[in-house]
Design a protein around this motif. Structure first.
Motif, short mmCIF file in Angstrom:
data_model
loop_
_atom_site.label_atom_id
_atom_site.label_comp_id
_atom_site.label_asym_id
_atom_site.label_seq_id
_atom_site.Cartn_x
_atom_site.Cartn_y
_atom_site.Cartn_z
N LEU A 12 -22.90 -23.46 53.40
CA LEU A 12 -22.03 -24.37 52.66
C LEU A 12 -22.85 -25.28 51.75
CD1 LEU A 12 -19.64 -25.32 55.61
CD2 LEU A 12 -19.19 -23.67 53.78
N GLY A 65 -13.10 -22.79 57.21
CA GLY A 65 -13.22 -22.61 55.77
C GLY A 65 -12.00 -23.12 55.02
N GLU A 66 -10.81 -22.78 55.50
CA GLU A 66 -9.58 -23.25 54.86
C GLU A 66 -9.48 -24.77 54.91
OE1 GLU A 66 -6.17 -21.38 56.50
OE2 GLU A 66 -6.79 -19.35 55.96
N ARG A 69 -13.59 -32.80 49.49
CA ARG A 69 -14.41 -32.67 48.29
C ARG A 69 -15.75 -33.39 48.39
NH1 ARG A 69 -12.32 -28.26 46.38
NH2 ARG A 69 -10.07 -28.41 46.00
N LEU A 125 -11.94 -26.93 55.10
CA LEU A 125 -12.97 -27.56 54.28
C LEU A 125 -12.60 -27.58 52.80
CD1 LEU A 125 -16.17 -26.14 56.01
CD2 LEU A 125 -15.47 -28.53 55.92
N GLN A 126 -11.70 -26.70 52.38
CA GLN A 126 -11.26 -26.70 50.99
C GLN A 126 -10.52 -28.00 50.62
OE1 GLN A 126 -8.99 -23.13 50.27
NE2 GLN A 126 -10.70 -21.77 50.80
N GLN A 127 -10.05 -28.71 51.66
CA GLN A 127 -9.34 -29.97 51.40
C GLN A 127 -10.28 -31.16 51.30
OE1 GLN A 127 -5.80 -30.43 54.01
NE2 GLN A 127 -6.29 -28.39 54.79
N ARG A 148 -22.15 -28.13 50.25
CA ARG A 148 -21.99 -29.58 50.34
C ARG A 148 -22.34 -30.14 51.71
NH1 ARG A 148 -17.09 -30.63 50.55
NH2 ARG A 148 -16.24 -28.53 50.66
#
Length: 489
Positions: free
Chosen positions: A96, A69-70, A76, A72-74, A98
């Motif tokens: 998720l 999760g952390e 977009r 994937l925040q990078q 996307r």
């Protein structure tokens, strides 16, 4: 073109649609914080993931973080991912926004084709029937509509005991050469251990492929040099040779480094063009597109609660010596040698897993779900989908036969016949009572006595249950095994 997110068990080119497709790779530290893994398993996973990132270069975004999760925040952009191999991962990716989930890859038969086959059958779903369906569906080892050699299985010819000289005369599998990436992985694992992430088992040289090139090389070596002897000695156990004629490719298939259909066609080619023995070729094909696929499909086809099946009401927790791979605490030669193999290599072949480790745990009434997690984390090829069917369904008979027709429980006589373990052991495989009674022989009869009301009647168990009824000392054997408890034998 969408960016393809590859999990660490989806690393081969067959998980991409185009050679230059953009890729996302994520290394999650939390995976190893969540459960205690064998040190060599952790090394192999990280080495394979980092080697794949290095191969792809600028084609891939490679992120390292505490959690998926952390990381994937990078990212977009929209992502797509092939169907993951665990229920937990599938649930995660489906939440998720996307991420598009694609059909599964890395198996011969699709989930949809298996479901269509299974839905059309009544009663139990046996591997033998699925294997025949898969052979026909994918046109493997067929002459017209018939199986080559006139039989679907040559399993009865693949049960020879050890050779009289105690050697299976084949060259050992080629071992990988470690590189700078392996050195980096080892340094990171050392640091993680100092930070409190716990591993078990011994560190050691990497023995299993971490790249597609290494996996393909091992496959080709097996097909050329080891396959002819594979079937005949498939069930043999030797203390002097852990590899025998096995392919040692299970971790490569399960990391996604090898396409299993490539191996199946390679084995078929070895039979048709190079004269490899049909029984050996069919035995290998049955393992790859039969049993391996069957285990994958039953994990998804059966209900989620199947993993927690415990119809024999096995309630004992795994003892510490077993969890910690403390082989030196064990006197019984077979169990000591097999547990040593797990400790030192993170691998033993399928018969020691089933007939030594699983057999012993079944006899002692250890919780199947705990044992499945132990196999999952202590073996380099262990994953949840692999060990649910192999351990809960087959080895521990915890579902009372949804996969198998009888429990895989046996006494010392079987181990004596199929191995070199019993000679010189302090225990006598012929004895079930006394100080020198074999813990497997005693455990076999104690298990049957304790579960005779739970085990369904079947033709395969009838003779054994009649023998049990004639034993005059069975109560004493049960009491002896109860006193043994969780102590190492």
């Amino acid at each position: 073109m969408s960016r393809r997110w590859l999990f660490a068990d989806q690393l081969g080119p067959h998980f991409l649609d185009e050679r230059k497709q953009p890729v996302l790779l994520i290394e999650s530290k939390a995976v190893f914080r969540r459960r205690v893994h064998h040190r060599q398993k952790a090394h192999l996973i990280l080495s394979a993931l980092r080697h794949r990132a290095a191969e792809l270069g600028d084609q891939a975004i490679f992120l390292r973080g505490e959690t998926y999760g952390e990381a994937l925040q990078q990212v977009r952009e929209p992502l797509e991912v092939c169907h993951p191999t665990s229920r937990r991962a599938l649930e995660f990716v489906r939440k998720l926004d996307r991420v598009t989930v694609l059909p599964a890859r890395g198996y011969v038969t699709s989930l949809e084709d298996f479901a269509d086959w299974a839905d059309g059958r009544r009663g139990s779903l046996r591997m033998e029937a699925f294997y025949r369906f898969a052979r026909e569906h994918h046109r493997v080892l067929l002459d017209g509509h018939d199986p080559v050699g006139g039989r679907w299985s040559f399993d009865t010819e693949n049960r020879d005991p050890p050779p009289k000289d105690g050697k299976v005369d084949v060259p050992a599998p080629p071992m990988p050469k470690e590189d700078d990436i392996d050195a980096e992985v080892r340094a990171d694992l050392d640091r993680w251990a100092r930070e409190g992430i716990r591993f078990t088992g011994r560190d050691g040289p990497r023995r299993f492929p971490a790249t597609g090139r290494e996996a393909t090389s091992r496959l080709q070596h097996f097909l050329e040099h080891r396959l002819p002897a594979f079937g005949r000695y498939e069930d043999v156990m030797l203390s002097t040779d852990p590899w025998l004629a096995h392919s040692t490719l299970s971790s490569s298939f399960n990391l996604g480094l090898l396409d299993p259909m490539e191996a199946v066609r390679g084995a078929e080619h070895a039979y048709r063009r190079q004269g490899a023995p049909l029984a050996a070729v069919e035995g290998f094909v049955r393992q790859v597109m039969g049993w391996r696929d069957y285990i994958w499909h039953t994990y998804w086809y059966f209900e989620q609660g199947w993993r927690n099946s415990n119809e024999l009401d096995a309630r004992r927790s795994l003892p510490d010596w077993w969890r910690d791979l403390d082989a030196d605490a064990v006197d019984a030669h077979c169990l000591r040698d097999v547990l040593t193999g797990v400790r030192d290599r993170g691998w033993v072949h399928h018969i020691p897993r089933l007939m030594v480790l699983g057999n012993y745990a079944l006899q002692r009434g250890w919780r199947p779900s705990e044992l499945a997690e132990w196999f999952q984390t202590r073996f380099v090829d262990g994953y949840e989908w692999v060990m649910t069917g192999n351990v809960v369904g087959m080895s521990q008979y915890a579902d009372l036969g949804r996969m198998t027709t009888k429990p895989y429980v046996a006494g010392g006589a079987y181990i004596n016949r199929m191995s070199d373990y019993c000679g010189g052991c302090r225990y006598d495989p012929r004895k079930r009572l006394g100080e020198d009674a074999c813990p497997f022989t005693a455990g076999h009869w104690a298990f049957l006595a304790g579960n005779r009301s739970r085990i369904p009647r079947s033709a395969r168990m009838a003779r054994t249950m009649k023998q049990l009824a004639r034993l005059s000392d069975v109560d004493a054997v049960v009491a002896q095994e109860r006193r043994r408890g969780g102590d190492p034998p």
